[in-house]
Enzyme design. Structure first.
Site, PDB file in Angstrom:
ATOM      1  CG  HIS A 147      -2.419  -1.065   0.952  1.00 44.43           C
ATOM      2  ND1 HIS A 147      -1.614  -2.790   1.222  1.00 44.43           N
ATOM      3  CD2 HIS A 147      -3.727  -0.830   0.993  1.00 44.43           C
ATOM      4  CE1 HIS A 147      -2.519  -3.213   0.714  1.00 44.43           C
ATOM      5  NE2 HIS A 147      -3.710  -1.902   0.408  1.00 44.43           N
ATOM      6  N   PRO A 148       0.529   2.204  -0.641  1.00 41.56           N
ATOM      7  CG  PRO A 148      -0.992   3.567  -2.113  1.00 41.56           C
ATOM      8  CD  PRO A 148      -0.721   2.016  -1.857  1.00 41.56           C
ATOM      9  CB  SER A 169      -4.136   4.113  -4.438  1.00 37.08           C
ATOM     10  OG  SER A 169      -4.106   3.046  -4.092  1.00 37.08           O
ATOM     11  CD  GLU A 217      -9.186   2.880  -2.936  1.00 33.93           C
ATOM     12  OE1 GLU A 217     -10.186   1.856  -3.633  1.00 33.93           O
ATOM     13  OE2 GLU A 217      -8.393   3.202  -2.248  1.00 33.93           O
ATOM     14  CG  PHE A 229      -1.372   5.211   7.987  1.00 32.90           C
ATOM     15  CD1 PHE A 229      -2.313   4.836   9.293  1.00 32.90           C
ATOM     16  CD2 PHE A 229      -2.361   6.369   8.006  1.00 32.90           C
ATOM     17  CE1 PHE A 229      -3.108   5.436  10.008  1.00 32.90           C
ATOM     18  CE2 PHE A 229      -4.115   6.192   8.412  1.00 32.90           C
ATOM     19  CZ  PHE A 229      -4.474   6.106   9.117  1.00 32.90           C
ATOM     20  CB  VAL A 230      -2.913   0.548   5.552  1.00 32.97           C
ATOM     21  CG1 VAL A 230      -4.052  -0.522   4.976  1.00 32.97           C
ATOM     22  CG2 VAL A 230      -1.749  -0.090   4.858  1.00 32.97           C
TER      23      VAL A 230
END
Length: 174
Positions: free
Chosen positions: A74-75, A91, A94, A126-127
């Site tokens: 995840h970025p 992404s 979002e 951080f997700v």
């Protein structure tokens, strides 16, 4: 009154061979087509709920290293990938939906400082499922979650990934 003879989208997905299934759903879990590939065997799916449940179960059954790789796929929010324009289509949408593309320079610096502190503390980005959140709520969440222990935060990330993927399935298939 005639009925529509065409199969439902979930029936169509269930009928796909493994390669086609992965091609359609491989991006639901960020850069992790293995989730779709392993979930294919759970066909046929009665609903999108059962499809999502199967995919989340696949994620949960994965090894700790695979789960960590999934989290790390995840970025960072408003990070280097966003700045370079290299986020996935999902992404990008979002993050824009949460207003992260509208951060002031001060907000951007704060978010990047929080991202760096989070990555230093936990070893992964951080997700969070950003749908319905503002950039201010996201920054508050990073600050709050920095107080978690590593195991709690690892589990929180997996729970957030489940929420993200649910929203992605809904976006793709209504």
């Amino acid at each position: 009154m005639p009925t529509d003879p065409s199969p439902s989208p979930i029936t169509q997905l269930s009928a796909l061979d493994r390669a086609e299934f992965v091609a359609r759903l491989g991006g639901i879990f960020e850069h992790s087509p293995w989730v779709a590939e392993r979930s294919w065997a759970a066909r046929p799916f009665a609903s999108f709920d059962t499809l999502h449940a199967a995919m989340v179960a696949t994620m949960r059954r994965a090894s700790r290293d695979e789960q960590l790789a999934l989290i790390r796929a995840h970025p960072e929010l408003a990070g280097k990938e966003a700045e370079a324009g290299t986020l996935t289509r999902e992404s990008t949408g979002e993050q824009k939906g949460a207003g992260l593309d509208q951060c002031s320079q001060t907000e951007l610096e704060r978010l990047r400082t929080l991202n760096a502190a989070y990555r230093t503390r936990f070893g992964f980005p951080f997700v969070i499922a950003v749908k319905g959140l503002t950039r201010y709520q996201i920054m508050e969440a990073v600050e709050r979650r920095l107080n978690h222990d590593a195991e709690t935060e690892f589990e929180t990330c997996l729970n957030e990934i489940a929420r993200i993927t649910r929203a992605r399935l809904e976006a793709q298939f209504g």
